[in-house]
Every structure is written in C-alpha cells, then in structure tokens.
Design a protein around this motif. Structure first.
Motif, PDB file in Angstrom:
ATOM      1  N   ALA A  31       3.072  11.689   8.642  1.00  0.00           N
ATOM      2  CA  ALA A  31       3.018  10.268   8.990  1.00  0.00           C
ATOM      3  C   ALA A  31       2.648  10.086  10.453  1.00  0.00           C
ATOM      4  CB  ALA A  31       4.356   9.609   8.698  1.00  0.00           C
ATOM      5  N   ARG A  32       3.165  10.952  11.316  1.00  0.00           N
ATOM      6  CA  ARG A  32       2.845  10.858  12.742  1.00  0.00           C
ATOM      7  C   ARG A  32       1.374  11.177  12.995  1.00  0.00           C
ATOM      8  NH1 ARG A  32       6.191  14.243  14.184  1.00  0.00           N
ATOM      9  NH2 ARG A  32       4.851  16.061  14.390  1.00  0.00           N
ATOM     10  N   ARG A  33       0.897  12.260  12.389  1.00  0.00           N
ATOM     11  CA  ARG A  33      -0.479  12.698  12.653  1.00  0.00           C
ATOM     12  C   ARG A  33      -1.501  11.759  12.022  1.00  0.00           C
ATOM     13  NH1 ARG A  33       2.307  17.442  11.485  1.00  0.00           N
ATOM     14  NH2 ARG A  33       1.622  17.381   9.310  1.00  0.00           N
ATOM     15  N   VAL A  34      -1.384  11.539  10.721  1.00  0.00           N
ATOM     16  CA  VAL A  34      -2.380  10.725  10.017  1.00  0.00           C
ATOM     17  C   VAL A  34      -2.234   9.260  10.413  1.00  0.00           C
ATOM     18  CG1 VAL A  34      -3.268  10.047   7.756  1.00  0.00           C
ATOM     19  CG2 VAL A  34      -2.441  12.377   8.118  1.00  0.00           C
ATOM     20  N   GLY A  35      -0.985   8.807  10.583  1.00  0.00           N
ATOM     21  CA  GLY A  35      -0.770   7.435  11.014  1.00  0.00           C
ATOM     22  C   GLY A  35      -1.354   7.166  12.385  1.00  0.00           C
ATOM     23  N   GLY A  36      -1.213   8.132  13.299  1.00  0.00           N
ATOM     24  CA  GLY A  36      -1.787   7.970  14.626  1.00  0.00           C
ATOM     25  C   GLY A  36      -3.298   7.830  14.580  1.00  0.00           C
ATOM     26  N   LEU A  37      -3.948   8.648  13.747  1.00  0.00           N
ATOM     27  CA  LEU A  37      -5.403   8.547  13.590  1.00  0.00           C
ATOM     28  C   LEU A  37      -5.799   7.195  13.003  1.00  0.00           C
ATOM     29  CD1 LEU A  37      -6.133  12.116  12.159  1.00  0.00           C
ATOM     30  CD2 LEU A  37      -6.737  11.280  14.433  1.00  0.00           C
ATOM     31  N   LEU A  38      -5.036   6.728  12.003  1.00  0.00           N
ATOM     32  CA  LEU A  38      -5.357   5.473  11.345  1.00  0.00           C
ATOM     33  C   LEU A  38      -5.197   4.288  12.300  1.00  0.00           C
ATOM     34  CD1 LEU A  38      -6.141   3.959   8.792  1.00  0.00           C
ATOM     35  CD2 LEU A  38      -3.751   4.097   8.030  1.00  0.00           C
ATOM     36  N   ILE A  39      -4.142   4.301  13.103  1.00  0.00           N
ATOM     37  CA  ILE A  39      -3.936   3.214  14.063  1.00  0.00           C
ATOM     38  C   ILE A  39      -5.086   3.153  15.062  1.00  0.00           C
ATOM     39  CG2 ILE A  39      -2.508   2.446  16.004  1.00  0.00           C
ATOM     40  CD1 ILE A  39      -0.062   3.425  14.434  1.00  0.00           C
ATOM     41  N   ALA A  94      -7.205   8.261   4.723  1.00  0.00           N
ATOM     42  CA  ALA A  94      -7.031   7.307   5.822  1.00  0.00           C
ATOM     43  C   ALA A  94      -8.377   6.783   6.285  1.00  0.00           C
ATOM     44  CB  ALA A  94      -6.287   7.969   6.983  1.00  0.00           C
ATOM     45  N   GLU A  95      -9.362   7.654   6.404  1.00  0.00           N
ATOM     46  CA  GLU A  95     -10.704   7.233   6.805  1.00  0.00           C
ATOM     47  C   GLU A  95     -11.325   6.318   5.755  1.00  0.00           C
ATOM     48  OE1 GLU A  95     -12.551   7.455   9.374  1.00  0.00           O
ATOM     49  OE2 GLU A  95     -11.343   8.754  10.645  1.00  0.00           O
ATOM     50  N   GLU A  96     -11.140   6.668   4.491  1.00  0.00           N
ATOM     51  CA  GLU A  96     -11.676   5.836   3.412  1.00  0.00           C
ATOM     52  C   GLU A  96     -11.061   4.439   3.454  1.00  0.00           C
ATOM     53  OE1 GLU A  96     -11.598   5.580  -1.500  1.00  0.00           O
ATOM     54  OE2 GLU A  96     -10.797   7.352  -0.471  1.00  0.00           O
ATOM     55  N   GLY A  97      -9.745   4.376   3.585  1.00  0.00           N
ATOM     56  CA  GLY A  97      -9.072   3.083   3.627  1.00  0.00           C
ATOM     57  C   GLY A  97      -9.473   2.268   4.833  1.00  0.00           C
ATOM     58  N   ALA A  98      -9.604   2.938   5.993  1.00  0.00           N
ATOM     59  CA  ALA A  98     -10.005   2.231   7.209  1.00  0.00           C
ATOM     60  C   ALA A  98     -11.397   1.648   7.070  1.00  0.00           C
ATOM     61  CB  ALA A  98      -9.935   3.181   8.401  1.00  0.00           C
ATOM     62  N   ALA A  99     -12.301   2.380   6.428  1.00  0.00           N
ATOM     63  CA  ALA A  99     -13.663   1.882   6.234  1.00  0.00           C
ATOM     64  C   ALA A  99     -13.674   0.649   5.331  1.00  0.00           C
ATOM     65  CB  ALA A  99     -14.532   2.989   5.645  1.00  0.00           C
ATOM     66  N   ARG A 157      -8.120   4.252  14.687  1.00  0.00           N
ATOM     67  CA  ARG A 157      -9.337   3.829  13.974  1.00  0.00           C
ATOM     68  C   ARG A 157      -9.340   2.311  13.788  1.00  0.00           C
ATOM     69  NH1 ARG A 157     -13.341   2.494  11.348  1.00  0.00           N
ATOM     70  NH2 ARG A 157     -14.276   3.622   9.593  1.00  0.00           N
ATOM     71  N   LEU A 158      -8.204   1.746  13.399  1.00  0.00           N
ATOM     72  CA  LEU A 158      -8.129   0.306  13.176  1.00  0.00           C
ATOM     73  C   LEU A 158      -8.216  -0.476  14.488  1.00  0.00           C
ATOM     74  CD1 LEU A 158      -5.403   0.159  10.374  1.00  0.00           C
ATOM     75  CD2 LEU A 158      -7.868  -0.167  10.129  1.00  0.00           C
TER      76      LEU A 158
END
Length: 427
Positions: free
Chosen positions: A327-335, A413-418, A337-338
């Motif tokens: 959650a920390r790693r992937v969530g940080g990337l997602l935040i 995460a990348e797919e959802g962000a796109a 990106r957004l």
C-alpha cells in the motif's frame, strides 16, 4: 435485466438507500482487483465495496477458510466457547498496541462505535462526547448523533451531548492558512477553550483519516497533542479505525500511529477490511475499560465461527504478504501520478491521502466551491472506461475516493490512473 432489478429495488427498499450511477450497477462476481457486472463488463475496482475488500476479491485463503468452517458449523453465538473467535482476538490484541487488551466482536463499524460509546460513557459516567467536524461514525441512532457530516446525519436527536472539535480537515476552515505546527497549536487551544465551557466529557472519538468526509486528515501529531490534554483530565480517546486499520495508509498499521508519541488510544474500533467482505467489526480496549459494564451482554452474530475464520485467514495473508508495504509503495506511485494529472485539470482542487487511501477533491475552477456535479460526471466516465471509484466529502459529495484492495499491482495502478485521467479531462 438490470432495469427490472432496479425497479424491484425501488419498490421494496427505502428511498434513502443510496445507489451509484444513473444506470445502477449489479456486480455478480470478482477476482483479485477486478469485478464483473451482470452484462459481463469487467471493471478495475478502486473502491473495494467501500474499503471492505481489503486484500482481494475471491482471495483463495479466505474462501477456503469460510468453506471449510461452514462445513463444520457457521454460528453458535457468544454464549458458547468459540475457538476461531478466541484465536482472532488473540491476534488482534497482539497487534493493537494497547496493553492488557480485550477484544469484543460486532457485525459492523456502526455497532463497534456504538459499543465504544457505551464503554466510554459507562466508564466515565458522562454522556458528553467530543467528536470531529466532518466526521462519520455509522448509521445507528447513537453513531448518527456523533457524526459531524450533515449529509449523513438525518436527525439532531441523540442520547448523547456532542461537541465538535476543529482539526479533522487540514485545508479548509479557520486554521487552513496556518503551517502545521501553528495549525496543531490552534486546534489544541480551541479544545482547551471548549473544555472550559462544559462538564467533563467521556471521550473524544476521531477517525485518523476521515473516510466519508473525503479522506481528509490533520497534520501528524494532532491527536497526540489532543491526547495529552485529554489524559490530564481523564477523558478517553477512541480511535475509529474502521477505514484506516490494517495497514491501508501504508506508513502505519493503524492510523493513530501517525499521532502516537503519547501512546495508543484507550479504545480502538475496527471493521470493514478485516473480514475481506465478511461482516466483522469490533472494539479493542484495555481491560479496565472493557470490563467496566455491570450487566450481562452478548453479541448474537458478532464473532461467528465463519466470519472469524475469514478474519484469521485474511489477517494472516495481509501480514505474510506485507500488504501494508505494498500500500505504501503502490499507493505512493498512484498519488504522484494523480497529482501530475490534477495539475492539468482546473476542476481538481487537491489530491491527498496516504497509502491506498486517496482522494481527488473537485471544485468549480478558480474557486473553493464544491462541484458535486463534476464528481458525478467523473464517476460515470470512469465506469464507462472500466474503473469503479467512490465519492464522499464534507459539504457535498465532490470528492472522489480511491481505495482499491491492498494487493493492487503497479500495472493496475497505472491502468486505473489512465482511466481516471481520461474521466477527469472529460469534464
């Protein structure tokens, strides 16, 4: 088929039972981070049944544990010894951080918070409760009475006297312009002033990150500063961890640990994710508080063998696979990106959150005025693109809430962000 089901829904269920989407969605099955509707459409799930599907849809370890337990016995009530309940209580007491902890299981976060209020008011012999503005604590008569979010509080009647405290929202309100240290000092001064005008309260109840309120939170350390004031006066601190618990914020296993320099809360409530979709909630408190009731009590459905089996399997999976770290790693990337997307979308006021608990707040461009119609439009566009997200917010539902299962991959995460980027740009 869906239209027929919607008509049947409207004819037998309450008007106030909220449904997402102009054309409501029937979810029929799920796997991993994906779900499918009755028309066969596949969606990436970034809301997890309101944060309940914590690890993954149809997690094999959980489905196996539930199936095996159901083949033996599903339920016997708390009037009989229950091995899975004792085992899960031992695990939760161990990870709680509360000394000499006792655990009581319920069926929901609402019931857990009601139990915490019962314990606090009985222990302190006071029916006054401090709560945070913009808060949400459930839908029962007691928990509605301490909810500081008008959109989710349908009555002002309550068995409790509730006083609302500043601090749950960092970027709005009278202290928003202050830096973090001055913000905390101002909120503490407000709390001290409030306590000078009322009889001693039983407790302060607070979500470390406000869920329904739009994933808002104070600066780290605010609740530790509050705790020092409360402790001097014997006032209890209840941490509502229904949405933040079990590592979702990434940085900590419990949300309160971001404010932990003065020790753990007196009472912690939990629900949602621990059962990975099964109806599990509960309360953790040190023994002197949990044992303060002088009458008998039980929970008919809290702690059933089958839900406890699910909780044990889910907690084991969560810990063994370090989903907090994920959650920390992937969530940080997602935040990040957004936030890059948000910088190019005038409607986005703020992207905030930690771990896999992320919010995108929408306003009318150039103002701080909420834009619920924009949030609804993005929700619809995201669905059309194959992504499910939630909504929330304090003054109106103008905040997109993103809380996927904690096993989310970087590619997902990348797919959802796109998809979300296209939806945001569409408004």
């Amino acid at each position: 088929m869906t239209k027929d089901l919607y008509a049947r829904h409207r004819s037998v269920l309450p008007d106030w039972l909220a449904l997402y989407y102009e054309d409501p969605l029937e979810i029929t099955h799920g796997e991993g981070r994906h779900v499918w509707d009755s028309a066969g459409n596949k969606y990436l799930d970034f809301f997890g049944g309101i944060l309940t599907t914590m690890t993954a849809h149809a997690l094999p370890e959980v489905t196996k544990a539930v199936s095996e337990q159901a083949g033996r016995i599903i339920h016997s009530s708390t009037l009989y010894l229950n091995r899975p309940m004792v085992e899960l209580a031992e695990r939760i007491a161990h990870v709680s951080g509360i000394p000499d902890a006792r655990v009581f299981f319920t069926t929901s976060g609402t019931e857990a918070n009601d139990t915490a209020l019962l314990l606090a008011t009985a222990h302190r012999r006071s029916n006054t409760i401090l709560a945070m503005r913009n808060s949400y604590h459930g839908r029962s008569f007691g928990s509605v009475g301490i909810t500081g979010n008008r959109g989710w509080s349908p009555t002002s009647l309550s068995p409790l006297q509730t006083l609302y405290v500043h601090g749950g929202v960092r970027t709005r309100g009278p202290y928003a312009h202050l830096d973090d240290r001055d913000f905390i000092d101002a909120c503490v001064a407000d709390l001290l002033d409030l306590l000078g005008h009322t009889r001693p309260p039983a407790a302060l109840i607070a979500e470390p990150v406000q869920g329904v309120g739009g994933f808002t939170s104070p600066p780290d350390g605010l609740y530790a500063a509050f705790r020092e004031v409360l402790h001097e006066r014997g006032i209890l601190w209840i941490a509502d961890e229904v949405q933040t618990g079990w590592g979702r914020t990434g940085d900590h296993f419990w949300g309160w640990q971001a404010h932990g320099r003065s020790g753990p809360p007196d009472i912690v409530t939990f629900a949602k994710g621990i059962g990975n979709g099964m109806s599990v909630g509960g309360v953790i408190a040190r023994a002197e508080i949990m044992n303060c009731l002088d009458a008998n009590s039980i929970s008919t459905f809290g702690g059933t063998q089958v839900t406890m089996a699910a909780g044990l399997a889910n907690l084991n999976h969560l810990l063994e696979h370090d989903l907090q770290g994920n959650a920390r790693r992937v969530g940080g990337l997602l935040i990040e990106r957004l936030r890059a997307v948000a910088a190019q979308v005038p409607h986005v006021r703020e992207v905030r959150g930690r771990g896999l608990m992320i919010a995108v707040e929408l306003t009318r461009p150039g103002t701080d005025e909420a834009a619920p119609e924009a949030a609804s439009a993005v929700l619809e566009e995201a669905r059309a693109g194959g992504l499910l997200v939630g909504k929330g917010g304090g003054h109106s539902t103008s905040v997109l809430r993103i809380a996927p299962p904690m096993s989310l991959t970087v590619a997902e995460a990348e797919e959802g962000a796109a998809i979300l980027e296209r939806a945001l740009r569409s408004i």
